[in-house]
Write a protein that holds these residues in place. Structure first.
Motif, mmCIF file in Angstrom:
data_model
loop_
_atom_site.group_PDB
_atom_site.id
_atom_site.type_symbol
_atom_site.label_atom_id
_atom_site.label_comp_id
_atom_site.label_asym_id
_atom_site.label_seq_id
_atom_site.Cartn_x
_atom_site.Cartn_y
_atom_site.Cartn_z
ATOM 1 N N ILE A 151 1.406 -2.071 -1.507
ATOM 2 C CA ILE A 151 0.452 -2.689 -0.576
ATOM 3 C C ILE A 151 -0.770 -1.784 -0.427
ATOM 4 O O ILE A 151 -1.914 -2.246 -0.429
ATOM 5 C CB ILE A 151 1.110 -2.942 0.797
ATOM 6 N N GLY B 124 1.728 6.003 5.051
ATOM 7 C CA GLY B 124 1.694 5.155 6.238
ATOM 8 C C GLY B 124 0.324 5.215 6.885
ATOM 9 O O GLY B 124 -0.251 4.192 7.264
ATOM 10 N N VAL B 125 -0.222 6.430 6.987
ATOM 11 C CA VAL B 125 -1.533 6.613 7.602
ATOM 12 C C VAL B 125 -2.624 5.982 6.734
ATOM 13 O O VAL B 125 -3.522 5.297 7.243
ATOM 14 C CB VAL B 125 -1.814 8.120 7.817
ATOM 15 N N LEU C 222 -2.322 3.522 4.720
ATOM 16 C CA LEU C 222 -2.208 2.060 4.846
ATOM 17 C C LEU C 222 -3.035 1.574 6.028
ATOM 18 O O LEU C 222 -3.862 0.671 5.908
ATOM 19 C CB LEU C 222 -0.743 1.673 5.039
ATOM 20 N N ILE C 223 -2.817 2.212 7.173
ATOM 21 C CA ILE C 223 -3.516 1.783 8.385
ATOM 22 C C ILE C 223 -5.019 1.992 8.233
ATOM 23 O O ILE C 223 -5.824 1.109 8.553
ATOM 24 C CB ILE C 223 -2.959 2.546 9.599
ATOM 25 N N ILE D 59 -6.544 -0.663 5.905
ATOM 26 C CA ILE D 59 -6.704 -1.985 6.534
ATOM 27 C C ILE D 59 -7.876 -1.950 7.486
ATOM 28 O O ILE D 59 -8.721 -2.841 7.502
ATOM 29 C CB ILE D 59 -5.458 -2.382 7.319
ATOM 30 N N GLY E 22 3.316 0.553 8.726
ATOM 31 C CA GLY E 22 2.799 1.873 8.372
ATOM 32 C C GLY E 22 3.365 2.962 9.262
ATOM 33 O O GLY E 22 3.810 4.001 8.778
ATOM 34 N N SER F 237 5.756 6.150 8.239
ATOM 35 C CA SER F 237 5.356 7.512 8.579
ATOM 36 C C SER F 237 6.443 8.208 9.375
ATOM 37 O O SER F 237 6.718 9.392 9.178
ATOM 38 C CB SER F 237 4.062 7.505 9.385
#
Lengths: 320, 339
Positions: free
Chosen positions: B270, B319-320, B322-323, B326, A129, A133
């Motif tokens: 994902i 990306g953020v 995703l984290i 999770i 991730g 980013s």
């Protein structure tokens, strides 16, 4: 006889044996392989991957993984070029771009480690991730265009040669020695092995596991920034795809060199051997006349072979 | 409606058990987690339609659904793998490879090209599964490596070029995939049909039930006599097949293939699975959740376009997400040591 050829012996020396056999095979097919010029080319193209691979070696020794290097590399490379453009020349304060890039690398690694440890998320997904980013951040920073980094003084890394090898090869070697020092002579280095060998045991014997993990990710970020610097010096410009392909190459190098993904075994010298194996393979593919784009496939097979050979399957019950 | 009635209403539905347990504050964390994806989706839709009511136009909603269907198909396959607590990082490479394969085979085999592509995708998935189970290599490394092989295969097969589908042949064999019926794009039908198949596999087959067992506790599943190795290999093959179907649809929509065509798909796929409510630790969730997850991703994408966030910056956001997804969904009691 059987003792000499024991499994441990093979596991320990197999990477070096593979490296030498590859060198012999390629030089039989194409004798040009053995020229100083080709060695210089090999060493130059290995400088950046070596830095990335060393960075991720620290993480893999702990039994974790870092998949953020492509993004971190792009971001650090782009900030290097952008900061450098703010100054007249590299000599007049432009060199400040290098520490800035390294600080960024450390900061990203720190965030990576912090999220991984505090939110208890597996490192491969946190770093995936973060990496994505970072590529986005790079695109925003560069506006999607290629940023030039053609300062003559900066590019001395590539153009200045001693004994036929560019300056960056020596700098990379110095960084390798520094990494070896960290691995061998510092508490951090020993703690990495302790965590990789068994986290609960390490914790029980007083290792501050969380802190060590975060520091390791930050340290890896610093090495990614160095890798970015070499790659930028080599190309002379930066785009957001600076890191493309490096994740695969660096992880392959680490595991092919003999650092086990389970953690606790291996180190930076093994990684050097791994990087050279990968470099000789891709260099050899060019010399033999194979297309370079099948490299990723060859590396894929290599990873599977290396990990399969290094894994003690009887010891593992559960694998996810 | 009076205020009293609203206050009374919940009480009438509360069971005796819950009342005994203290009644009114009976919303447990589990319930919140269970409904979180739905709540997220509806709040997002509400927010964006407040910002721009045009979003709720049928035409626009259909467009959004059409655009997400390819990604959704890939995410369906990914769901099975995450459901058994693994991960498949090869999906985008497999999908890219199949865009090339289907474009190249179309002139000679017609619709057979799509079938061939799906079989090849399944074979690559199976290879991942075999490497993962036989060599006991963590699934993310196994799939990363097999993904590398798939990527290189795409490069070799295409000769590193984009391949084009001849327009007439595309229309003849694949045209049904991209047309419009009564204003509804066919991609949506295809995606829904595949969802039904996936749902059938998940809920109505022995295989699907055993996935739940493997995802909830692999060692227990082994102990109770399930052939876990075989199940896992089949799961990865299924994921490969769905990735290939996504590739086929992508190639048809764009009238051609390229070895890097699906490069931006992995992360959102994902994310779709995770925000839908199938946690990384497996065992709960499923393909219906992924439908919600994919819709969330679609709405986020559309709203970012509305807010004029550049495409590149969207990646930062995913990306953020995703984290965050999770962190919110992972079952920490299942993982003793997080590596």
């Amino acid at each position: 006889m059987s003792k000499v050829l024991s499994k441990e012996f093979l596991q320990r020396w197999a990477p070096l044996i593979v490296l030498f056999s590859l060198c012999i095979i390629v030089s039989i097919i194409n004798p040009n392989f053995l020229s100083v010029r080709n060695f210089a080319r090999l060493a130059t193209s290995s400088a950046a991957p070596l830095m990335l691979a060393i960075g991720v070696t620290f993480i893999i020794i702990m039994g974790s993984i870092d998949l953020s290097m492509e993004g971190v590399m792009a971001f650090c490379g782009a900030s290097l070029a952008v900061v450098m453009l703010q100054f007249n020349s590299f000599v007049e304060w432009g060199f400040l771009a290098i520490p800035v890039a390294i600080v960024f690398g450390v900061a990203i690694g720190f965030v990576n480690g912090l999220i991984h440890v505090k939110l208890k998320i597996p490192s491969f997904l946190v770093s995936l991730g973060i990496g994505f980013s970072c590529i986005g951040l790079t695109m925003v920073m560069t506006g999607g265009v290629r940023v030039s980094a053609s300062d003559k003084a900066f590019r001395l890394l590539l153009t200045e040669r001693f004994f036929g090898f560019p300056l960056m090869v020596y700098v990379a070697f110095a960084a390798l020695l520094l990494a070896y020092f960290i691995q061998k002579k510092t508490a951090l280095g020993r703690n990495l092995y302790a965590i990789g060998g068994g986290e609960e045991l390490a914790h029980a014997s007083g290792v501050k596991v969380e802190r060590v993990r975060i520091i390791a990710f930050a340290l890896a970020g610093a090495f990614y920034a160095l890798g970015a610097m070499f790659a930028v010096a080599q190309i002379g410009s930066v785009a957001s795809n600076l890191g493309t392909g490096f994740m695969f190459v660096s992880i392959t190098s680490v595991v092919v060199g003999g650092t086990a993904l389970m953690g606790g075994i291996g180190g930076v010298w093994q990684t050097l051997v791994g990087v050279l194996i990968v470099a000789v393979i891709s260099n050899g593919m060019v010399l033999v006349g194979l297309p370079t784009y099948i490299q990723e496939g060859v590396l894929g097979v290599l990873v599977i072979l290396a990990v399969a050979l290094a894994t003690n399957r009887k010891a593992i019950q559960l694998v996810k | 409606m009076t205020k009293d009635k609203i206050l009374q209403a919940p009480d009438m539905n509360v069971s005796a058990e819950e009342r005994a347990a203290g009644g009114r504050k009976s919303i447990s964390k589990e319930q919140v987690t269970k409904y979180l994806p739905y709540i997220t989706l509806f709040s997002l839709v509400a927010l964006i339609s407040l910002y721009d009511p045009a979003f709720l136009k049928l035409e626009n909603l259909l467009q959004t659904a059409q655009d997400i269907s390819t990604l959704f198909i890939m995410a369906l396959g990914m769901t099975f793998v995450i459901y058994i607590a693994g991960i498949d990082l090869s999906s985008q490479s497999v999908a890219s490879m199949t865009t090339v394969i289907v474009a190249l085979l179309l002139p000679s085999f017609g619709i057979g090209a799509a079938l061939a592509a799906v079989i090849i995708g399944a074979v690559f998935g199976m290879a991942s599964g075999l490497v993962h189970t036989r060599f006991k290599i963590a699934s993310f490394i196994a799939t990363l490596a097999v993904g590398g092989i798939a990527y290189a295969t795409g490069q070799v097969v295409s000769g590193q070029r984009s391949t084009y589908m001849p327009a007439d042949l595309r229309e003849q064999s694949m045209g049904w995939m991209v047309g419009n019926t009564a204003g509804i794009p066919h991609e949506i039908f295809v995606a829904l049909a595949l969802l039904l198949i996936a749902l059938f596999i998940e809920r109505r087959t022995v295989f699907g039930r055993s996935l739940k067992a493997v995802g909830s506790g692999e060692l227990a599943a082994v102990a109770s006599g399930l052939k876990v190795t075989k199940i896992k290999v089949m799961t990865f093959a299924l994921s490969g097949a769905f990735a290939a179907m996504a590739g086929v649809m992508l190639a048809t929509r764009l009238s051609g293939g390229s070895p890097t065509m699906a490069d931006q798909f992995l992360l959102p796929a994902i994310v779709a699975v995770l925000v839908g409510g199938t946690p990384l630790t497996g065992g709960v969730g499923g393909v219906l959740n992924t439908l919600i997850g994919a819709l969330i991703v679609a709405v986020i994408r559309t709203s970012m376009t509305y807010l004029e966030v550049p495409a590149e910056a969207q990646q930062i956001f995913f990306g953020v997400v995703l984290i965050a997804a999770i962190a919110l969904t992972i079952d920490r009691s299942k993982v003793k040591v997080v590596k």
